[in-house]
Motif scaffolding. Structure first.
Motif, PDB file in Angstrom:
ATOM      1  N   ARG A  32      24.981 -24.926  22.452  1.00  0.00           N
ATOM      2  CA  ARG A  32      25.633 -24.658  23.736  1.00  0.00           C
ATOM      3  C   ARG A  32      26.697 -23.571  23.583  1.00  0.00           C
ATOM      4  N   GLN A  33      27.504 -23.671  22.528  1.00  0.00           N
ATOM      5  CA  GLN A  33      28.524 -22.653  22.281  1.00  0.00           C
ATOM      6  C   GLN A  33      27.888 -21.290  22.037  1.00  0.00           C
ATOM      7  N   CYS A  34      26.758 -21.265  21.346  1.00  0.00           N
ATOM      8  CA  CYS A  34      26.050 -20.005  21.102  1.00  0.00           C
ATOM      9  C   CYS A  34      25.553 -19.407  22.412  1.00  0.00           C
ATOM     10  N   ARG A  35      24.980 -20.233  23.308  1.00  0.00           N
ATOM     11  CA  ARG A  35      24.511 -19.740  24.607  1.00  0.00           C
ATOM     12  C   ARG A  35      25.667 -19.210  25.440  1.00  0.00           C
ATOM     13  N   GLN A  36      26.804 -19.912  25.431  1.00  0.00           N
ATOM     14  CA  GLN A  36      27.962 -19.446  26.199  1.00  0.00           C
ATOM     15  C   GLN A  36      28.472 -18.114  25.672  1.00  0.00           C
ATOM     16  N   THR A  37      28.578 -17.996  24.363  1.00  0.00           N
ATOM     17  CA  THR A  37      29.090 -16.764  23.773  1.00  0.00           C
ATOM     18  C   THR A  37      28.141 -15.596  23.999  1.00  0.00           C
ATOM     19  N   SER A  38      26.843 -15.807  23.785  1.00  0.00           N
ATOM     20  CA  SER A  38      25.898 -14.709  23.987  1.00  0.00           C
ATOM     21  C   SER A  38      25.814 -14.327  25.466  1.00  0.00           C
ATOM     22  N   GLY A  39      25.909 -15.297  26.373  1.00  0.00           N
ATOM     23  CA  GLY A  39      25.915 -14.990  27.804  1.00  0.00           C
ATOM     24  C   GLY A  39      27.139 -14.202  28.206  1.00  0.00           C
ATOM     25  N   ALA A  40      28.308 -14.585  27.664  1.00  0.00           N
ATOM     26  CA  ALA A  40      29.539 -13.861  27.972  1.00  0.00           C
ATOM     27  C   ALA A  40      29.487 -12.428  27.450  1.00  0.00           C
ATOM     28  N   MET A  41      28.956 -12.241  26.250  1.00  0.00           N
ATOM     29  CA  MET A  41      28.851 -10.893  25.693  1.00  0.00           C
ATOM     30  C   MET A  41      27.870 -10.044  26.496  1.00  0.00           C
ATOM     31  N   ARG A  42      26.741 -10.639  26.902  1.00  0.00           N
ATOM     32  CA  ARG A  42      25.757  -9.901  27.693  1.00  0.00           C
ATOM     33  C   ARG A  42      26.333  -9.525  29.054  1.00  0.00           C
ATOM     34  N   MET A  43      27.080 -10.466  29.684  1.00  0.00           N
ATOM     35  CA  MET A  43      27.684 -10.172  30.986  1.00  0.00           C
ATOM     36  C   MET A  43      28.721  -9.062  30.857  1.00  0.00           C
ATOM     37  N   HIS A  44      29.534  -9.100  29.825  1.00  0.00           N
ATOM     38  CA  HIS A  44      30.550  -8.073  29.631  1.00  0.00           C
ATOM     39  C   HIS A  44      29.907  -6.707  29.443  1.00  0.00           C
ATOM     40  N   GLY A  45      28.824  -6.640  28.683  1.00  0.00           N
ATOM     41  CA  GLY A  45      28.121  -5.377  28.511  1.00  0.00           C
ATOM     42  C   GLY A  45      27.524  -4.864  29.813  1.00  0.00           C
ATOM     43  N   LEU A  65      16.504 -19.031  31.562  1.00  0.00           N
ATOM     44  CA  LEU A  65      16.479 -20.489  31.590  1.00  0.00           C
ATOM     45  C   LEU A  65      17.852 -21.106  31.340  1.00  0.00           C
ATOM     46  N   SER A  66      18.672 -20.483  30.507  1.00  0.00           N
ATOM     47  CA  SER A  66      19.939 -21.103  30.141  1.00  0.00           C
ATOM     48  C   SER A  66      21.130 -20.629  30.969  1.00  0.00           C
ATOM     49  N   TYR A  67      21.040 -19.460  31.605  1.00  0.00           N
ATOM     50  CA  TYR A  67      22.151 -19.002  32.443  1.00  0.00           C
ATOM     51  C   TYR A  67      21.660 -17.940  33.423  1.00  0.00           C
ATOM     52  N   ARG A  68      22.538 -17.630  34.393  1.00  0.00           N
ATOM     53  CA  ARG A  68      22.242 -16.609  35.403  1.00  0.00           C
ATOM     54  C   ARG A  68      23.434 -15.660  35.482  1.00  0.00           C
ATOM     55  N   ILE A  69      23.184 -14.361  35.399  1.00  0.00           N
ATOM     56  CA  ILE A  69      24.236 -13.351  35.467  1.00  0.00           C
ATOM     57  C   ILE A  69      24.024 -12.526  36.728  1.00  0.00           C
ATOM     58  N   LEU A  70      25.076 -12.385  37.516  1.00  0.00           N
ATOM     59  CA  LEU A  70      25.025 -11.591  38.739  1.00  0.00           C
ATOM     60  C   LEU A  70      26.160 -10.569  38.688  1.00  0.00           C
ATOM     61  N   ILE A  71      25.835  -9.288  38.876  1.00  0.00           N
ATOM     62  CA  ILE A  71      26.816  -8.214  38.894  1.00  0.00           C
ATOM     63  C   ILE A  71      26.840  -7.643  40.305  1.00  0.00           C
ATOM     64  N   GLU A  72      28.028  -7.539  40.894  1.00  0.00           N
ATOM     65  CA  GLU A  72      28.118  -6.977  42.242  1.00  0.00           C
ATOM     66  C   GLU A  72      29.369  -6.116  42.381  1.00  0.00           C
ATOM     67  N   LYS A  73      29.278  -5.153  43.291  1.00  0.00           N
ATOM     68  CA  LYS A  73      30.395  -4.259  43.575  1.00  0.00           C
ATOM     69  C   LYS A  73      31.337  -4.961  44.546  1.00  0.00           C
ATOM     70  N   ASP A  74      32.627  -4.925  44.219  1.00  0.00           N
ATOM     71  CA  ASP A  74      33.625  -5.644  45.002  1.00  0.00           C
ATOM     72  C   ASP A  74      34.778  -4.685  45.319  1.00  0.00           C
ATOM     73  N   GLY A  75      34.675  -3.928  46.398  1.00  0.00           N
ATOM     74  CA  GLY A  75      35.723  -2.965  46.751  1.00  0.00           C
ATOM     75  C   GLY A  75      35.783  -1.856  45.721  1.00  0.00           C
ATOM     76  N   MET A  76      36.908  -1.743  45.013  1.00  0.00           N
ATOM     77  CA  MET A  76      37.072  -0.726  43.974  1.00  0.00           C
ATOM     78  C   MET A  76      36.840  -1.294  42.582  1.00  0.00           C
ATOM     79  N   GLY A  77      36.088  -2.372  42.493  1.00  0.00           N
ATOM     80  CA  GLY A  77      35.836  -2.982  41.195  1.00  0.00           C
ATOM     81  C   GLY A  77      34.425  -3.512  41.083  1.00  0.00           C
ATOM     82  N   ILE A  78      34.100  -3.945  39.886  1.00  0.00           N
ATOM     83  CA  ILE A  78      32.822  -4.572  39.591  1.00  0.00           C
ATOM     84  C   ILE A  78      33.132  -5.999  39.171  1.00  0.00           C
ATOM     85  N   ARG A  79      32.400  -6.954  39.752  1.00  0.00           N
ATOM     86  CA  ARG A  79      32.609  -8.356  39.413  1.00  0.00           C
ATOM     87  C   ARG A  79      31.341  -8.913  38.809  1.00  0.00           C
ATOM     88  N   GLY A  80      31.479  -9.577  37.670  1.00  0.00           N
ATOM     89  CA  GLY A  80      30.353 -10.223  37.011  1.00  0.00           C
ATOM     90  C   GLY A  80      30.535 -11.724  37.077  1.00  0.00           C
TER      91      GLY A  80
END
Length: 112
Positions: A32-45, A65-80
């Motif tokens: 679980r910790q590995c999935r959280q860390t790899s998901g966070a690194m992938r989202m940051h990239g 299967l283990s997580y969902r990442i959504l990237i969207e434009k939010d005004g003058m920023g990017i939100r993941g």
């Protein structure tokens, strides 16, 4: 006092079951910790890559299967947004705008 022959089979069964349950719990926690860390690194990239997209660029999304990442434009920023099994994580970053930096530098140079 009479000694009788016996074995530790029943006691060993309880000890081994407790040890195996503890090992399964530790391995499951590590995955679980590995999935959280790899998901966070992938989202940051992905957020960093989306910062440099021109207007009209396609925002990336990952749905696994283990997580969902959504990237969207939010005004003058990017939100993941990262959603997993019972956990979530969010990150926000400003859009890369070198023109604004150049304007600020030129203003400082004009004042000198």
């Amino acid at each position: 006092m009479r000694k009788s022959a016996g074995s530790y089979t029943i006691e060993a069964t309880f000890v081994m079951s407790a040890v195996l349950f503890a090992m399964v719990f530790l391995v499951k926690s590590a995955y679980r910790q590995c999935r959280q860390t790899s998901g966070a690194m992938r989202m940051h990239g992905m957020v960093e890559a989306a910062r440099y997209l021109e207007d009209g660029g396609i925002m990336p999304t990952i749905d696994s299967l283990s997580y969902r990442i959504l990237i969207e434009k939010d005004g003058m920023g990017i939100r993941g947004q990262l959603n997993g099994d019972g956990w979530d994580l969010s990150i926000k970053s400003h859009i890369f705008a070198p023109e604004e930096f150049m304007r600020m530098v030129s203003l400082v140079q004009e004042q000198e």
